[in-house]
Scaffold this motif. Sequence first.
Motif, PDB file in Angstrom:
ATOM      1  N   THR A   1       9.349  23.243  48.065  1.00  0.00           N
ATOM      2  CA  THR A   1       8.846  24.129  47.006  1.00  0.00           C
ATOM      3  C   THR A   1       9.850  24.218  45.863  1.00  0.00           C
ATOM      4  O   THR A   1       9.477  24.156  44.683  1.00  0.00           O
ATOM      5  N   VAL A   2      11.102  24.351  46.219  1.00  0.00           N
ATOM      6  CA  VAL A   2      12.143  24.343  45.185  1.00  0.00           C
ATOM      7  C   VAL A   2      12.112  23.027  44.420  1.00  0.00           C
ATOM      8  O   VAL A   2      12.208  22.992  43.185  1.00  0.00           O
ATOM      9  N   MET A   3      11.953  21.937  45.161  1.00  0.00           N
ATOM     10  CA  MET A   3      11.909  20.625  44.496  1.00  0.00           C
ATOM     11  C   MET A   3      10.801  20.571  43.448  1.00  0.00           C
ATOM     12  O   MET A   3      11.013  20.121  42.317  1.00  0.00           O
ATOM     13  N   VAL A   4       9.610  21.010  43.846  1.00  0.00           N
ATOM     14  CA  VAL A   4       8.485  20.945  42.901  1.00  0.00           C
ATOM     15  C   VAL A   4       8.765  21.823  41.689  1.00  0.00           C
ATOM     16  O   VAL A   4       8.496  21.424  40.542  1.00  0.00           O
ATOM     17  N   ASP A   5       9.342  22.989  41.931  1.00  0.00           N
ATOM     18  CA  ASP A   5       9.670  23.860  40.799  1.00  0.00           C
ATOM     19  C   ASP A   5      10.667  23.195  39.854  1.00  0.00           C
ATOM     20  O   ASP A   5      10.512  23.252  38.633  1.00  0.00           O
ATOM     21  N   VAL A   6      11.693  22.588  40.414  1.00  0.00           N
ATOM     22  CA  VAL A   6      12.694  21.947  39.557  1.00  0.00           C
ATOM     23  C   VAL A   6      12.086  20.767  38.804  1.00  0.00           C
ATOM     24  O   VAL A   6      12.287  20.613  37.591  1.00  0.00           O
ATOM     25  N   LEU A   7      11.322  19.932  39.513  1.00  0.00           N
ATOM     26  CA  LEU A   7      10.666  18.809  38.828  1.00  0.00           C
ATOM     27  C   LEU A   7       9.835  19.327  37.659  1.00  0.00           C
ATOM     28  O   LEU A   7       9.887  18.796  36.547  1.00  0.00           O
ATOM     29  N   ASN A   8       9.073  20.382  37.917  1.00  0.00           N
ATOM     30  CA  ASN A   8       8.172  20.888  36.881  1.00  0.00           C
ATOM     31  C   ASN A   8       8.899  21.438  35.662  1.00  0.00           C
ATOM     32  O   ASN A   8       8.349  21.459  34.570  1.00  0.00           O
ATOM     33  N   SER A   9      10.129  21.885  35.858  1.00  0.00           N
ATOM     34  CA  SER A   9      10.846  22.424  34.701  1.00  0.00           C
ATOM     35  C   SER A   9      11.845  21.407  34.178  1.00  0.00           C
ATOM     36  O   SER A   9      12.727  21.738  33.389  1.00  0.00           O
ATOM     37  N   SER A  10      11.709  20.166  34.596  1.00  0.00           N
ATOM     38  CA  SER A  10      12.685  19.166  34.167  1.00  0.00           C
ATOM     39  C   SER A  10      11.990  17.847  33.828  1.00  0.00           C
ATOM     40  O   SER A  10      10.761  17.792  33.705  1.00  0.00           O
ATOM     41  N   THR A  11      12.776  16.808  33.660  1.00  0.00           N
ATOM     42  CA  THR A  11      12.205  15.530  33.220  1.00  0.00           C
ATOM     43  C   THR A  11      11.378  14.832  34.294  1.00  0.00           C
ATOM     44  O   THR A  11      10.722  13.830  34.005  1.00  0.00           O
ATOM     45  N   GLY A  12      11.392  15.335  35.510  1.00  0.00           N
ATOM     46  CA  GLY A  12      10.583  14.740  36.571  1.00  0.00           C
ATOM     47  C   GLY A  12       9.138  15.211  36.543  1.00  0.00           C
ATOM     48  O   GLY A  12       8.324  14.754  37.342  1.00  0.00           O
ATOM     49  N   MET A  13       8.822  16.074  35.637  1.00  0.00           N
ATOM     50  CA  MET A  13       7.470  16.655  35.556  1.00  0.00           C
ATOM     51  C   MET A  13       6.395  15.595  35.302  1.00  0.00           C
ATOM     52  O   MET A  13       6.572  14.709  34.479  1.00  0.00           O
ATOM     53  N   ASN A  14       5.311  15.695  36.041  1.00  0.00           N
ATOM     54  CA  ASN A  14       4.119  14.915  35.686  1.00  0.00           C
ATOM     55  C   ASN A  14       2.875  15.664  36.184  1.00  0.00           C
ATOM     56  O   ASN A  14       2.994  16.749  36.780  1.00  0.00           O
ATOM     57  N   ASN A  15       1.726  15.085  35.944  1.00  0.00           N
ATOM     58  CA  ASN A  15       0.475  15.766  36.305  1.00  0.00           C
ATOM     59  C   ASN A  15       0.415  16.122  37.791  1.00  0.00           C
ATOM     60  O   ASN A  15      -0.102  17.174  38.166  1.00  0.00           O
ATOM     61  N   SER A  16       0.960  15.261  38.637  1.00  0.00           N
ATOM     62  CA  SER A  16       0.903  15.525  40.080  1.00  0.00           C
ATOM     63  C   SER A  16       1.885  16.606  40.505  1.00  0.00           C
ATOM     64  O   SER A  16       1.573  17.416  41.372  1.00  0.00           O
ATOM     65  N   THR A  17       3.078  16.588  39.910  1.00  0.00           N
ATOM     66  CA  THR A  17       4.025  17.652  40.279  1.00  0.00           C
ATOM     67  C   THR A  17       3.437  19.009  39.880  1.00  0.00           C
ATOM     68  O   THR A  17       3.655  20.002  40.569  1.00  0.00           O
ATOM     69  N   GLN A  18       2.675  19.030  38.791  1.00  0.00           N
ATOM     70  CA  GLN A  18       2.102  20.288  38.312  1.00  0.00           C
ATOM     71  C   GLN A  18       0.848  20.703  39.060  1.00  0.00           C
ATOM     72  O   GLN A  18       0.671  21.865  39.398  1.00  0.00           O
ATOM     73  N   LYS A  19      -0.028  19.731  39.308  1.00  0.00           N
ATOM     74  CA  LYS A  19      -1.372  20.111  39.754  1.00  0.00           C
ATOM     75  C   LYS A  19      -1.739  19.664  41.151  1.00  0.00           C
ATOM     76  O   LYS A  19      -2.832  19.959  41.630  1.00  0.00           O
ATOM     77  N   LYS A  20      -0.879  18.913  41.797  1.00  0.00           N
ATOM     78  CA  LYS A  20      -1.277  18.409  43.111  1.00  0.00           C
ATOM     79  C   LYS A  20      -0.301  18.719  44.238  1.00  0.00           C
ATOM     80  O   LYS A  20      -0.718  18.827  45.397  1.00  0.00           O
ATOM     81  N   PHE A  21       1.004  18.799  43.963  1.00  0.00           N
ATOM     82  CA  PHE A  21       1.955  18.835  45.076  1.00  0.00           C
ATOM     83  C   PHE A  21       1.888  20.140  45.866  1.00  0.00           C
ATOM     84  O   PHE A  21       1.787  20.123  47.098  1.00  0.00           O
ATOM     85  N   LYS A  22       1.977  21.277  45.171  1.00  0.00           N
ATOM     86  CA  LYS A  22       1.864  22.527  45.920  1.00  0.00           C
ATOM     87  C   LYS A  22       0.440  22.700  46.455  1.00  0.00           C
ATOM     88  O   LYS A  22       0.245  23.105  47.604  1.00  0.00           O
ATOM     89  N   GLN A  23      -0.521  22.395  45.589  1.00  0.00           N
ATOM     90  CA  GLN A  23      -1.926  22.646  45.903  1.00  0.00           C
ATOM     91  C   GLN A  23      -2.429  21.858  47.115  1.00  0.00           C
ATOM     92  O   GLN A  23      -3.121  22.409  47.974  1.00  0.00           O
ATOM     93  N   TYR A  24      -2.094  20.577  47.182  1.00  0.00           N
ATOM     94  CA  TYR A  24      -2.717  19.734  48.207  1.00  0.00           C
ATOM     95  C   TYR A  24      -1.737  19.174  49.229  1.00  0.00           C
ATOM     96  O   TYR A  24      -2.130  18.835  50.327  1.00  0.00           O
ATOM     97  N   VAL A  25      -0.467  19.028  48.846  1.00  0.00           N
ATOM     98  CA  VAL A  25       0.498  18.387  49.744  1.00  0.00           C
ATOM     99  C   VAL A  25       1.285  19.437  50.518  1.00  0.00           C
ATOM    100  O   VAL A  25       1.232  19.479  51.750  1.00  0.00           O
ATOM    101  N   LEU A  26       1.986  20.311  49.812  1.00  0.00           N
ATOM    102  CA  LEU A  26       2.794  21.319  50.515  1.00  0.00           C
ATOM    103  C   LEU A  26       1.896  22.256  51.318  1.00  0.00           C
ATOM    104  O   LEU A  26       2.271  22.735  52.381  1.00  0.00           O
TER     105      LEU A  26
END
Lengths: 307, 307, 307, 307
Positions: free
Chosen positions: A208-233
């Motif tokens: 969860t921390v990873m997804v948050d950091v990705l989303n607020s950094s250069t690793g952000m993409n559509n999946s980090t925003q809309k799919k990782f917490k929702q469907y994977v985690l």
Amino acid sequence: MQAHDKKISSVVHFIGVGAMGGPMAQRLHEGGHVVRVFDSNPQRVEAFSAQHGKQTELSLEQLGSDADYVVMILPNSGVVEEVLFGQNGLVSRLKKNAMIIDMTSGQPNMTLSMGQRLEALNILFIDAPVSGAVPRAQNGTLTIMTGGEAASVERAEPLLSLMGIVTRTGPLGSGHAMKALNNLVSCAGYLIGIEALIIGSKFGLDPTVMVDVLNSSTGMNNSTQKKFKQYVLSRKFDSGFPLHMMVKDIAIAMGLARNLGVPAPFGNLCLDLWSGAKGVLGPNVDHTEVARLSEQLAGWQIPKSNS
Amino acid sequence: MQAHDKKISSVVHFIGVGAMGGPMAQRLHEGGHVVRVFDSNPQRVEAFSAQHGKQTELSLEQLGSDADYVVMILPNSGVVEEVLFGQNGLVSRLKKNAMIIDMTSGQPNMTLSMGQRLEALNILFIDAPVSGAVPRAQNGTLTIMTGGEAASVERAEPLLSLMGIVTRTGPLGSGHAMKALNNLVSCAGYLIGIEALIIGSKFGLDPTVMVDVLNSSTGMNNSTQKKFKQYVLSRKFDSGFPLHMMVKDIAIAMGLARNLGVPAPFGNLCLDLWSGAKGVLGPNVDHTEVARLSEQLAGWQIPKSNS
Amino acid sequence: MQAHDKKISSVVHFIGVGAMGGPMAQRLHEGGHVVRVFDSNPQRVEAFSAQHGKQTELSLEQLGSDADYVVMILPNSGVVEEVLFGQNGLVSRLKKNAMIIDMTSGQPNMTLSMGQRLEALNILFIDAPVSGAVPRAQNGTLTIMTGGEAASVERAEPLLSLMGIVTRTGPLGSGHAMKALNNLVSCAGYLIGIEALIIGSKFGLDPTVMVDVLNSSTGMNNSTQKKFKQYVLSRKFDSGFPLHMMVKDIAIAMGLARNLGVPAPFGNLCLDLWSGAKGVLGPNVDHTEVARLSEQLAGWQIPKSNS
Amino acid sequence: MQAHDKKISSVVHFIGVGAMGGPMAQRLHEGGHVVRVFDSNPQRVEAFSAQHGKQTELSLEQLGSDADYVVMILPNSGVVEEVLFGQNGLVSRLKKNAMIIDMTSGQPNMTLSMGQRLEALNILFIDAPVSGAVPRAQNGTLTIMTGGEAASVERAEPLLSLMGIVTRTGPLGSGHAMKALNNLVSCAGYLIGIEALIIGSKFGLDPTVMVDVLNSSTGMNNSTQKKFKQYVLSRKFDSGFPLHMMVKDIAIAMGLARNLGVPAPFGNLCLDLWSGAKGVLGPNVDHTEVARLSEQLAGWQIPKSNS
Ligand SMILES: NC(=O)C1=CN([C@@H]2O[C@H](COP(=O)(O)OP(=O)(O)OC[C@H]3O[C@@H](n4cnc5c(N)ncnc54)[C@H](OP(=O)(O)O)[C@@H]3O)[C@@H](O)[C@H]2O)C=CC1
Ligand SMILES: NC(=O)C1=CN([C@@H]2O[C@H](COP(=O)(O)OP(=O)(O)OC[C@H]3O[C@@H](n4cnc5c(N)ncnc54)[C@H](OP(=O)(O)O)[C@@H]3O)[C@@H](O)[C@H]2O)C=CC1
Ligand SMILES: NC(=O)C1=CN([C@@H]2O[C@H](COP(=O)(O)OP(=O)(O)OC[C@H]3O[C@@H](n4cnc5c(N)ncnc54)[C@H](OP(=O)(O)O)[C@@H]3O)[C@@H](O)[C@H]2O)C=CC1
């Protein structure tokens, strides 16, 4: 008759009233057009005619005959070609200046070659694939990528805008190309994010921390925003878009690359891993389950977390 | 002395006052701390002492002696290890309960093993690598990922918050891991986007249209938003972050994967292509020039466009 | 004493009398040397001493003490380092000019760094990994790749030649590097051949015909000749060499590449697929079963054929 | 007329008398057949007719008319299709039961679809691509892989055996498939060997020693035996087979995989690297120069050695 006048009702033959086509045809009907439907699956046709009357049903032999527009959203370009040019192909019955709108997620090169045949017959043709799944088909907010002559696209826009927001991508086939390439970029972003989550969580990072950091950094993409917490985690894997359709889309993108002689090592590995997931997990699982292939290869599962 | 009290001034030995470290040390100085600096490059030290006085210069032999904090931002973990434990290593001079803050983009596994040695010596140690380039170092708005004991991170936060926004990523090494994995996801998003732009533009799509569609659809990522028009379509390639540093970061991510025995086929190909670009183009070009390798492989250049 | 004289019997401490080490120690014993053994697994030691007497058993504390040669064939270089330099490490007990022969499939860079420490202690050190499995260990026909000072290798040859045929590969570590790189080339040849068999057989080619054509053409490699009919088409998968050992070897090769900063996209994908097979199939299956991963990804099995 | 009787002379229209086709047509002529030739390049035709008389020249309009056999060895299946079915296509002029022998390195799926059209016209059709370069074309020792009905292949064998050794690979298209897959396995063996030579030589191994060890061990393949010392270590790169042809062959193999829906990650990366070499080095360099791409990516050159 000015079929491209917003206020004028056109006759639309809608072919492929499946998960997407059904609600899209409904939107055209609600927009005031005379919509008649065909589908190789009779239940799909009945579902539509139960609501809108038996006269909305078309037989294979009637397809095209009195249509101002033929709208198609079918499994793939091979089916489109069959419906247009196969035995009993509707092209022979179409009146001049009728327009075919192919909303299938199709193959640009097949679209181009069908376009050449249709141009010789004075039939207008555009590709207009969509992005966005069933709910956005229902409320008419799809993203529609249109390829074709400017005049043709313009004429189609009143219809298309009942189904979603139109973006012009360029000449014929460009809608199909853009759609496939968009999904390629999306799939790659998903896949690399999953690898990062596996590596990180095995190292000891909280996903969860990873997804948050990705989303607020250069690793952000559509999946980090809309799919990782929702469907994977969440381990729900229930986005609603099946794996085999995603594989088809990125196979189209890579088919394009091969046809153009463009080496695309990264894109091809992306396709092969997604395609391999289809082999390992089956074609009908949710596309987000591709994460399970990466997990199996790693012998490690990303921990579930409810966040 | 309560070094972690915001109002109290601490003695900070700052090692590595290069492109990043220079302005970061400056921020600490402005925040009221007693900052003394060391760098193997004497010009870097002089640049600092010219502004803040000769007494801010440290010799190798003085490193650590009276420090409350040692802050390091150095080329890599090998250099960090050398500075801490090598000949004349500063660890021998550090007082108990002094804290070392490693802001280098470092290797998590080396960080863990240094952590074990430091713990045995009762020296506090956290990793706190940064994201964001020189301008954000100058105005103190870096993203700082901190790994280590909660109490240590807490004690470091008053200092760190002078340089940027702190995100806690977990145990020791997790900052380094997170930073590397974030950059991996970023680099993969860049690379697949470039392949898509090459394929699409060779097919006939306008690259500006492509970027717009990606940005409003599922293909969106940090590079489609912040790099493609700016550095690629403009053909400027002047983001300011060099290729070799990016390669180092993703090599760290993949080193982590190999150490954990995690196969990461997609990540490794990403690294090999970025690393190959370094071979072909040289280490010091802008990292966005990795696009040129994909272009050379394809024998095709993405058309320039000013949009 | 001229330990390198063929006729003179040396005292050999043999560490690691497992599947390979057991028969190799036996060969040295039969060659007239005084062989004493140690293994962390007591059953391995007992198996040897049951045949050759209790006096052949060594305790951890005795290791090295009166040895002319220490021969090791252990799981990996980490274990070698532990045995040499760890707690109770044998290096402290070795007499000057004793020689350590590391026959483990080891990591060249660790070998080099151990070599530096041993040189400072005047202990001779060579790497001498082997190719060929248990039967060739038993009849003394292994291929032995030796890295190290020419004089040292020469001194070791009388011993080594009791176990197999010696090839000098160059300086210290070169044996380990050569062994790993050889296995990389072998694994890649295996993997691409499997992909070809899957594609071809799904198209309709007879896999036996395929193997015959490959073998008589430019597609020929060690696997097409010695593994495909024997272990794959027969569906026996019983070569006797386990998957995890192969993965270790090619991970060494790719670790070397990463340490040298050499991008090796093809080699890394090879490793990731072999390593992924370990995740999917488990570490202890026969290495030839890596074919099953390719089959699962493809959703297709190469037909069995007895030819 | 029993065209398949060895002693009886047949009328052969030979299309494509280039580097390979020229000497192959010559062999048929020497074997006693009435050979007439066509090539889109008039110089090729003249070279043949200068030796064998003007009456051996065929115009496009004459192609097929009185032929017992049409033998083609053309750039690719697209050209074959054009010659057979395009404007002035020869199929319309062929007599029933004439046989077409396609020796092009062609695409199996196009071969199958052409086969269906030819079967409907009662024209016999087999694919018979060759392995082995110009010298073996000249002395009639090519390897010929034949796909098609057993009876057809049998009838063609007297002709084919004048040009080389015939291997039956199975049904129509299987020759083309086998040829492409063989070259894929060959190219992969070459590429991984090059990566190994780069890694090893940068580590310090002597490349000549490496090749010797590979050849006597499990790393052996056709390239280690016949290409590495000859063309790479010598830095001659003069095997005589151009890069673009090799890329075409393995693109056929991977096209087959994509058509069959078989993920082949390793094969696709192989193709993309070979194909990328074409982009970087140009299509007409010797295929062995693909090594230079790996070297450029690595920033390291395998040392020259004359052995
Ligand atoms: N589902 C989604 O979220 C999205 C889908 N798409 C694309 O939209 C297209 C349609 O997808 P979707 O609606 O989900 O698929 P469905 O399978 O639900 O609908 C397709 C319909 O077409 C019918 N059909 C197949 N062959 C023929 C034929 N020869 N003549 C007439 N009808 C035929 C199918 O019948 P039968 O059941 O008998 O095969 C089916 O009813 C695809 O190209 C897909 O990639 C695009 C964006 C999102
Ligand atoms: N630049 C950027 O935008 C970003 C950089 N980073 C990371 O920050 C770190 C520093 O980068 P950056 O500031 O750009 O690099 P610089 O090269 O500008 O600064 C590093 C400094 O450390 C010095 N140095 C090297 N070895 C030693 C040593 N043994 N003792 C003391 N000083 C030494 C260097 O001296 P010399 O010149 O003699 O080598 C140099 O002055 C790296 O880990 C990088 O990955 C993170 C985010 C962004
Ligand atoms: N098997 C083969 O066909 C080939 C193997 N090799 C290489 O040879 C090496 C040995 O392989 P193999 O003989 O098959 O493996 P085995 O596992 O059969 O033998 C290794 C032995 O070493 C013992 N060992 C582990 N740690 C220690 C330690 N700290 N001190 C003393 N003994 C220890 C093991 O004990 P325990 O069981 O308790 O772990 C085991 O008995 C490996 O590096 C392998 O890659 C090379 C070519 C072919």
